[in-house]
Structures are given as C-alpha cells and as structure tokens.
Design a protein around this motif. Structure first.
Motif, PDB file in Angstrom:
ATOM      1  N   LEU A 132       0.848  -1.201   0.000  1.00 34.75           N
ATOM      2  CA  LEU A 132       0.000   0.000   0.000  1.00 34.75           C
ATOM      3  C   LEU A 132       0.882   1.249   0.000  1.00 34.75           C
ATOM      4  O   LEU A 132       0.631   2.203  -0.750  1.00 34.75           O
ATOM      5  CB  LEU A 132      -0.928  -0.010   1.225  1.00 34.75           C
ATOM      6  CG  LEU A 132      -1.889   1.171   1.312  1.00 34.75           C
ATOM      7  CD1 LEU A 132      -2.933   1.097   0.199  1.00 34.75           C
ATOM      8  CD2 LEU A 132      -2.584   1.222   2.680  1.00 34.75           C
ATOM      9  N   ALA A 133       1.923   1.219   0.830  1.00 34.31           N
ATOM     10  CA  ALA A 133       2.823   2.383   0.916  1.00 34.31           C
ATOM     11  C   ALA A 133       3.482   2.659  -0.436  1.00 34.31           C
ATOM     12  O   ALA A 133       3.760   3.814  -0.775  1.00 34.31           O
ATOM     13  CB  ALA A 133       3.887   2.146   1.986  1.00 34.31           C
ATOM     14  N   ALA A 134       3.705   1.601  -1.205  1.00 34.74           N
ATOM     15  CA  ALA A 134       4.335   1.772  -2.520  1.00 34.74           C
ATOM     16  C   ALA A 134       3.293   2.098  -3.593  1.00 34.74           C
ATOM     17  O   ALA A 134       3.629   2.225  -4.777  1.00 34.74           O
ATOM     18  CB  ALA A 134       5.103   0.507  -2.883  1.00 34.74           C
ATOM     19  N   GLY A 135       2.026   2.207  -3.204  1.00 33.59           N
ATOM     20  CA  GLY A 135       0.963   2.515  -4.171  1.00 33.59           C
ATOM     21  C   GLY A 135       0.671   1.364  -5.114  1.00 33.59           C
ATOM     22  O   GLY A 135       0.080   1.538  -6.181  1.00 33.59           O
ATOM     23  N   ASP A 136       1.072   0.175  -4.702  1.00 30.43           N
ATOM     24  CA  ASP A 136       0.974  -1.002  -5.573  1.00 30.43           C
ATOM     25  C   ASP A 136      -0.222  -1.848  -5.110  1.00 30.43           C
ATOM     26  O   ASP A 136      -0.081  -2.685  -4.230  1.00 30.43           O
ATOM     27  CB  ASP A 136       2.299  -1.774  -5.442  1.00 30.43           C
ATOM     28  CG  ASP A 136       2.328  -3.014  -6.286  1.00 30.43           C
ATOM     29  OD1 ASP A 136       1.498  -3.120  -7.202  1.00 30.43           O
ATOM     30  OD2 ASP A 136       3.184  -3.877  -6.024  1.00 30.43           O
ATOM     31  N   VAL A 137      -1.397  -1.609  -5.684  1.00 32.91           N
ATOM     32  CA  VAL A 137      -2.600  -2.314  -5.222  1.00 32.91           C
ATOM     33  C   VAL A 137      -3.227  -3.097  -6.377  1.00 32.91           C
ATOM     34  O   VAL A 137      -2.872  -2.903  -7.539  1.00 32.91           O
ATOM     35  CB  VAL A 137      -3.637  -1.340  -4.607  1.00 32.91           C
ATOM     36  CG1 VAL A 137      -3.027  -0.585  -3.432  1.00 32.91           C
ATOM     37  CG2 VAL A 137      -4.176  -0.375  -5.643  1.00 32.91           C
ATOM     38  N   ASP A 138      -4.152  -3.984  -6.033  1.00 30.24           N
ATOM     39  CA  ASP A 138      -4.781  -4.835  -7.040  1.00 30.24           C
ATOM     40  C   ASP A 138      -6.181  -4.353  -7.370  1.00 30.24           C
ATOM     41  O   ASP A 138      -6.800  -3.609  -6.605  1.00 30.24           O
ATOM     42  CB  ASP A 138      -4.852  -6.277  -6.525  1.00 30.24           C
ATOM     43  CG  ASP A 138      -3.477  -6.912  -6.497  1.00 30.24           C
ATOM     44  OD1 ASP A 138      -2.876  -7.061  -7.572  1.00 30.24           O
ATOM     45  OD2 ASP A 138      -2.994  -7.229  -5.395  1.00 30.24           O
ATOM     46  N   GLY A 139      -6.690  -4.862  -8.495  1.00 36.88           N
ATOM     47  CA  GLY A 139      -8.072  -4.598  -8.867  1.00 36.88           C
ATOM     48  C   GLY A 139      -8.970  -5.725  -8.384  1.00 36.88           C
ATOM     49  O   GLY A 139      -8.497  -6.731  -7.840  1.00 36.88           O
ATOM     50  N   LEU A 140     -10.268  -5.548  -8.602  1.00 38.81           N
ATOM     51  CA  LEU A 140     -11.223  -6.577  -8.163  1.00 38.81           C
ATOM     52  C   LEU A 140     -11.154  -7.827  -9.038  1.00 38.81           C
ATOM     53  O   LEU A 140     -11.866  -8.797  -8.800  1.00 38.81           O
ATOM     54  CB  LEU A 140     -12.646  -6.001  -8.150  1.00 38.81           C
ATOM     55  CG  LEU A 140     -12.895  -4.939  -7.069  1.00 38.81           C
ATOM     56  CD1 LEU A 140     -14.293  -4.351  -7.205  1.00 38.81           C
ATOM     57  CD2 LEU A 140     -12.693  -5.506  -5.677  1.00 38.81           C
ATOM     58  N   ASP A 141     -10.273  -7.810 -10.036  1.00 30.52           N
ATOM     59  CA  ASP A 141     -10.063  -9.016 -10.855  1.00 30.52           C
ATOM     60  C   ASP A 141      -8.947  -9.901 -10.267  1.00 30.52           C
ATOM     61  O   ASP A 141      -8.519 -10.865 -10.906  1.00 30.52           O
ATOM     62  CB  ASP A 141      -9.731  -8.636 -12.303  1.00 30.52           C
ATOM     63  CG  ASP A 141      -8.510  -7.731 -12.394  1.00 30.52           C
ATOM     64  OD1 ASP A 141      -8.030  -7.255 -11.337  1.00 30.52           O
ATOM     65  OD2 ASP A 141      -8.031  -7.491 -13.516  1.00 30.52           O
ATOM     66  N   LEU A 142      -8.484  -9.594  -9.063  1.00 30.40           N
ATOM     67  CA  LEU A 142      -7.447 -10.409  -8.410  1.00 30.40           C
ATOM     68  C   LEU A 142      -7.867 -11.885  -8.400  1.00 30.40           C
ATOM     69  O   LEU A 142      -8.997 -12.216  -8.035  1.00 30.40           O
ATOM     70  CB  LEU A 142      -7.246  -9.927  -6.959  1.00 30.40           C
ATOM     71  CG  LEU A 142      -6.220 -10.695  -6.130  1.00 30.40           C
ATOM     72  CD1 LEU A 142      -4.805 -10.373  -6.592  1.00 30.40           C
ATOM     73  CD2 LEU A 142      -6.375 -10.370  -4.641  1.00 30.40           C
ATOM     74  N   GLN A 143      -6.938 -12.756  -8.801  1.00 28.11           N
ATOM     75  CA  GLN A 143      -7.257 -14.189  -8.880  1.00 28.11           C
ATOM     76  C   GLN A 143      -6.587 -14.965  -7.747  1.00 28.11           C
ATOM     77  O   GLN A 143      -5.470 -14.630  -7.366  1.00 28.11           O
ATOM     78  CB  GLN A 143      -6.727 -14.765 -10.196  1.00 28.11           C
ATOM     79  CG  GLN A 143      -7.302 -14.135 -11.448  1.00 28.11           C
ATOM     80  CD  GLN A 143      -8.737 -14.558 -11.680  1.00 28.11           C
ATOM     81  OE1 GLN A 143      -9.085 -15.732 -11.545  1.00 28.11           O
ATOM     82  NE2 GLN A 143      -9.592 -13.601 -12.027  1.00 28.11           N
ATOM     83  N   ALA A 144      -7.252 -16.012  -7.275  1.00 25.62           N
ATOM     84  CA  ALA A 144      -6.601 -16.976  -6.390  1.00 25.62           C
ATOM     85  C   ALA A 144      -5.699 -17.846  -7.268  1.00 25.62           C
ATOM     86  O   ALA A 144      -6.039 -18.159  -8.403  1.00 25.62           O
ATOM     87  CB  ALA A 144      -7.650 -17.839  -5.704  1.00 25.62           C
ATOM     88  N   ALA A 145      -4.529 -18.226  -6.732  1.00 22.44           N
ATOM     89  CA  ALA A 145      -3.599 -19.053  -7.518  1.00 22.44           C
ATOM     90  C   ALA A 145      -2.952 -20.084  -6.599  1.00 22.44           C
ATOM     91  O   ALA A 145      -2.677 -19.799  -5.430  1.00 22.44           O
ATOM     92  CB  ALA A 145      -2.536 -18.167  -8.160  1.00 22.44           C
ATOM     93  N   THR A 146      -2.707 -21.269  -7.142  1.00 22.01           N
ATOM     94  CA  THR A 146      -2.166 -22.343  -6.292  1.00 22.01           C
ATOM     95  C   THR A 146      -0.648 -22.294  -6.177  1.00 22.01           C
ATOM     96  O   THR A 146      -0.080 -22.988  -5.345  1.00 22.01           O
ATOM     97  CB  THR A 146      -2.575 -23.726  -6.855  1.00 22.01           C
ATOM     98  OG1 THR A 146      -2.150 -23.783  -8.206  1.00 22.01           O
ATOM     99  CG2 THR A 146      -4.072 -23.936  -6.777  1.00 22.01           C
ATOM    100  N   THR A 147       0.012 -21.485  -6.994  1.00 25.51           N
ATOM    101  CA  THR A 147       1.483 -21.442  -6.959  1.00 25.51           C
ATOM    102  C   THR A 147       1.985 -20.177  -6.276  1.00 25.51           C
ATOM    103  O   THR A 147       1.299 -19.154  -6.251  1.00 25.51           O
ATOM    104  CB  THR A 147       2.038 -21.444  -8.396  1.00 25.51           C
ATOM    105  OG1 THR A 147       1.432 -20.350  -9.095  1.00 25.51           O
ATOM    106  CG2 THR A 147       1.726 -22.757  -9.097  1.00 25.51           C
ATOM    107  N   THR A 148       3.215 -20.254  -5.746  1.00 21.27           N
ATOM    108  CA  THR A 148       3.817 -19.060  -5.140  1.00 21.27           C
ATOM    109  C   THR A 148       4.621 -18.297  -6.186  1.00 21.27           C
ATOM    110  O   THR A 148       5.081 -18.877  -7.168  1.00 21.27           O
ATOM    111  CB  THR A 148       4.741 -19.465  -3.968  1.00 21.27           C
ATOM    112  OG1 THR A 148       5.391 -18.287  -3.478  1.00 21.27           O
ATOM    113  CG2 THR A 148       5.771 -20.488  -4.362  1.00 21.27           C
ATOM    114  N   LEU A 149       4.779 -17.001  -5.965  1.00 20.59           N
ATOM    115  CA  LEU A 149       5.662 -16.201  -6.827  1.00 20.59           C
ATOM    116  C   LEU A 149       7.075 -16.201  -6.282  1.00 20.59           C
ATOM    117  O   LEU A 149       7.997 -15.734  -6.936  1.00 20.59           O
ATOM    118  CB  LEU A 149       5.149 -14.753  -6.896  1.00 20.59           C
ATOM    119  CG  LEU A 149       3.807 -14.555  -7.597  1.00 20.59           C
ATOM    120  CD1 LEU A 149       3.347 -13.108  -7.473  1.00 20.59           C
ATOM    121  CD2 LEU A 149       3.896 -14.956  -9.064  1.00 20.59           C
ATOM    122  N   ALA A 150       7.232 -16.706  -5.036  1.00 20.54           N
ATOM    123  CA  ALA A 150       8.563 -16.642  -4.399  1.00 20.54           C
ATOM    124  C   ALA A 150       9.501 -17.670  -5.022  1.00 20.54           C
ATOM    125  O   ALA A 150       9.053 -18.661  -5.555  1.00 20.54           O
ATOM    126  CB  ALA A 150       8.433 -16.897  -2.910  1.00 20.54           C
TER     127      ALA A 150
END
Ligand code: KG4
Ligand code: ZN
Length: 349
Positions: free
Chosen positions: A331-349
């Motif tokens: 939030l502090a970085a102004g980096d937010v999602d839209g209501l199209d955010l998807q659930a996903a089974t994989t990690t980005l890490a």
C-alpha cells in the motif's frame, strides 16, 4: 497511521487480523480446523473450504472487535491469494473483494510465502535487506535470497516432502493425533536423540536443495519393522507403531527431530557462509515454532552475528497478521490490485 485488515484462508486456518503500519498487531484471530481434519490425518480440501465459508465473517468481526476498530477505519484490505488450496483461497479472496468493493478501499493480494518471511518483523522494526530467507512449513521447505519484501529468489527447495509434512507423517506412524508436528517436537524432549541414526539426505548436485522422504521411510521402518515382500500374506509390517511404549516413541521422536533439524540447518549454514554480505536471516512457517530448530538458529545467529527474525510462536503458523503487515508495504508503494485479483495455487517466491 495506516490500518489494514488481513485475511488468510490458504489452507485450514481461517484468520483475520488488524495491523497498523505494517508491524503493530492490533488483533490476530485464528480459527483452526484441526478437529475437522484429524480423522483423515490430513487436510481434506472440500471440508476446508466449507469451513472457511462458515467462519470467515465471524472471524473478521472478531478481529475488528478485538482491535477496537470499525470497517470504516480500515485503509485497505489485504488477502493471502496464493499459494494454497484453490477452494480455500477463493473464500478469503472473495470476502476481501466484497469488503474492498463495499468500503471503496484498495485490495491487496499477498503471496503467503512472502508473508511468512514478513512474520518475524511483526512487533519490531523491519529487518535490513538484502537478507536470506527460510520458509519451513507443511507445504514449503525453501531458502531464498530476499532482495525486497516482494522479491525473493529461491536458492534451495525440497525435492520431495516439506519438513512439516515429514513431521506430520512421522507423528501419525507412532499414533500421535494430527497435525503431529508440534506433538512430535514436545515428545522429542523426553527421548534419546542418538537412539536411532536416521539419514540426512544429500541431494545430488550439491546445491541447497532438501529431501525428507528418506528420513520418513527410515522412521517408518524403525517404528514398524522391515516390511514383508509384496507376495507375503498377512500384515505388511511386523509391528504397529502406535502400540510402541512411551520410551520407544520418545526415542524415535528425538532421533527424528535431530535428523530433520540437522537437514534444515546444514543448508542454512551453507547459505549463510556463501552469502556473507546478507546480515539478516528471515524465518517463517509452522516449523519455525520447533524448539530445536529455534535453538539452533539462535546459536547460529550468535556465532555469525546475524540479525535473526524468528517470529513469535503465534505468528509462525498460518495467520492473517503477516498478510496485513506485508499488505501495508505494498500500500505504501501505491501497488494495489483490482477486483479481478485471482486466487492461484502457486507461489511467486
Ligand atoms: O505454516 P503452516 O501453518 O501451514 C503451511 O503453510 O503449511 O505450517 C504447518 C506445519 C504442519 O506440518 C505442522 O505440523 C508444522 O507446521 N509444525 C511443526 C511445529 N509446529 C507446527 N513442526 C515441527 N515442530 C513444531 N513445533
Ligand atoms: Zn503457511
């Protein structure tokens, strides 16, 4: 001050938390489903998602009440939207979307693995980066180069079972109720950790990968005896592990714990030695509650003068405080999602 509501439903805990400024935990409510899954000795995805559905709103209400906050006080809604069981993730993600839409507040999707690495920052000043990261849980056993809270590069991972999964399976073999990790850890304090010489796998290639399936099999045979051949009649194993006496179980638990923790620590020590410029070590996931692992990490940190971030016990297992905390960084970085955010089974890490 920024106030976030966090929601976490990736596996079998329904959790909601209110966190101020990324690190100040105002409330952290966790409804566990252990009782629902115990008789299956593992999480049943369909049961988990139904239970999340029933509990999510009361858990959110309780988190707000304990924080003395109302929905209108929230600056954003953060949700663990990956990785995990898709049916479970969908419940939390849908609830977070509905709240964000109704309140007209930003929605922030957080990777659960990144959040585990944030958990050790709760209640204090965040650790300096770049760091090394270790996530040890029921689903993950991985080492990371942490460049930024959302930029984690995997440098080692398990090639088979996660360490928490190996703990739970070993515990089941000697008749401890699921999830057996914490119970095996407690029982280990009563046994002789040299009673059995369990293997610590070396993964070929010499990298920082882990393997726990050999340890699990060695434990099975030590508890139940050597299995009979496929053509033999009668029970496959000579003994029932659950029928062993308490001393025998404690010795098995202690020896398992020694091997499992050594397997984790060996790669952590190598990573620390290979990356001397990284002065912080971020640790998270359910197995970071393990007493022997905590003691060995603390002693390593002392020897190498590392800034070790071991989460408080209540922030080791899946919880929404770590989700809300990390959400505030985005939030502090102004980096937010839209209501199209998807659930996903994989990690980005
Ligand atoms: O992070 P977590 O709540 O869920 C996942 O993301 O997987 O971790 C749960 C895992 C379980 O396998 C549980 O048995 C293990 O963490 N665990 C422990 C201990 N406390 C929890 N394993 C060993 N020793 C413990 N004290
Ligand atoms: Zn987790």
């Amino acid at each position: 001050m920024t106030l976030l509501l966090g929601i976490e439903t990736s596996c079998d805990e329904t959790s909601a938390a209110v966190v101020a400024d990324g690190t100040v935990v105002r409330s952290n409510v966790i409804a566990t489903q252990d009782d629902l899954h115990r008789r299956y000795a593992g999480v049943v995805p369909e049961i988990a998602s139904r239970a999340h559905l029933e509990r999510i709103l009361p858990v959110v209400e309780q988190a707000l009440a304990e924080a003395g906050a109302s929905l209108r006080d929230l600056d954003a809604i953060a949700v663990g939207h990956r990785p995990g069981l898709v049916g479970s993730l969908l419940v939390g993600t849908s609830a977070a979307k509905a709240l964000a839409w109704a309140l007209d507040r930003p929605l922030i999707g957080v990777d659960h693995v990144h959040a585990h690495l944030w958990a050790g920052n709760l209640g204090r000043e965040p650790a300096a980066l770049p760091a090394l990261g270790l996530v040890v849980s029921g689903g993950h056993t991985s080492l990371y180069r942490v460049e930024a809270p959302f930029d984690c590069r995997t440098i080692g991972r398990t090639i088979d079972d996660a360490v928490g999964e190996a703990y739970d399976k070993a515990a089941t073999i000697i008749g401890l109720p699921w999830p057996g990790g914490p119970r095996l850890d407690a029982l280990a304090t009563e046994g002789d950790d040299r009673a059995h010489d369990f293997p610590i796998a070396r993964v070929s290639g010499g990298g920082l990968d882990f393997s726990f399936s050999g340890l699990k099999t060695a434990f099975l045979y030590a508890a139940r005896g050597q299995p009979k051949g496929r053509d033999a009649t009668g029970p496959r194993f000579p003994r029932d592990g659950a029928a062993l006496d308490d001393d025998a179980k404690a010795d098995l638990a202690a020896s398992f714990q020694r091997a499992a923790v050594r397997a984790v620590m060996r790669n952590v020590i190598r990573a620390v030695d290979e990356e001397p410029e990284r002065r912080s070590l971020l640790v998270g996931g359910g197995v970071s509650a393990n007493r022997r692992l905590r003691a060995e990490l603390e002693s390593l940190a002392k020897r190498r003068s590392l800034d070790l971030r071991l989460p408080e016990l209540r922030h080791c297992l899946d919880n929404a405080a770590m989700i809300a905390g990390l959400g505030a960084v985005r939030l502090a970085a102004g980096d937010v999602d839209g209501l199209d955010l998807q659930a996903a089974t994989t990690t980005l890490a």
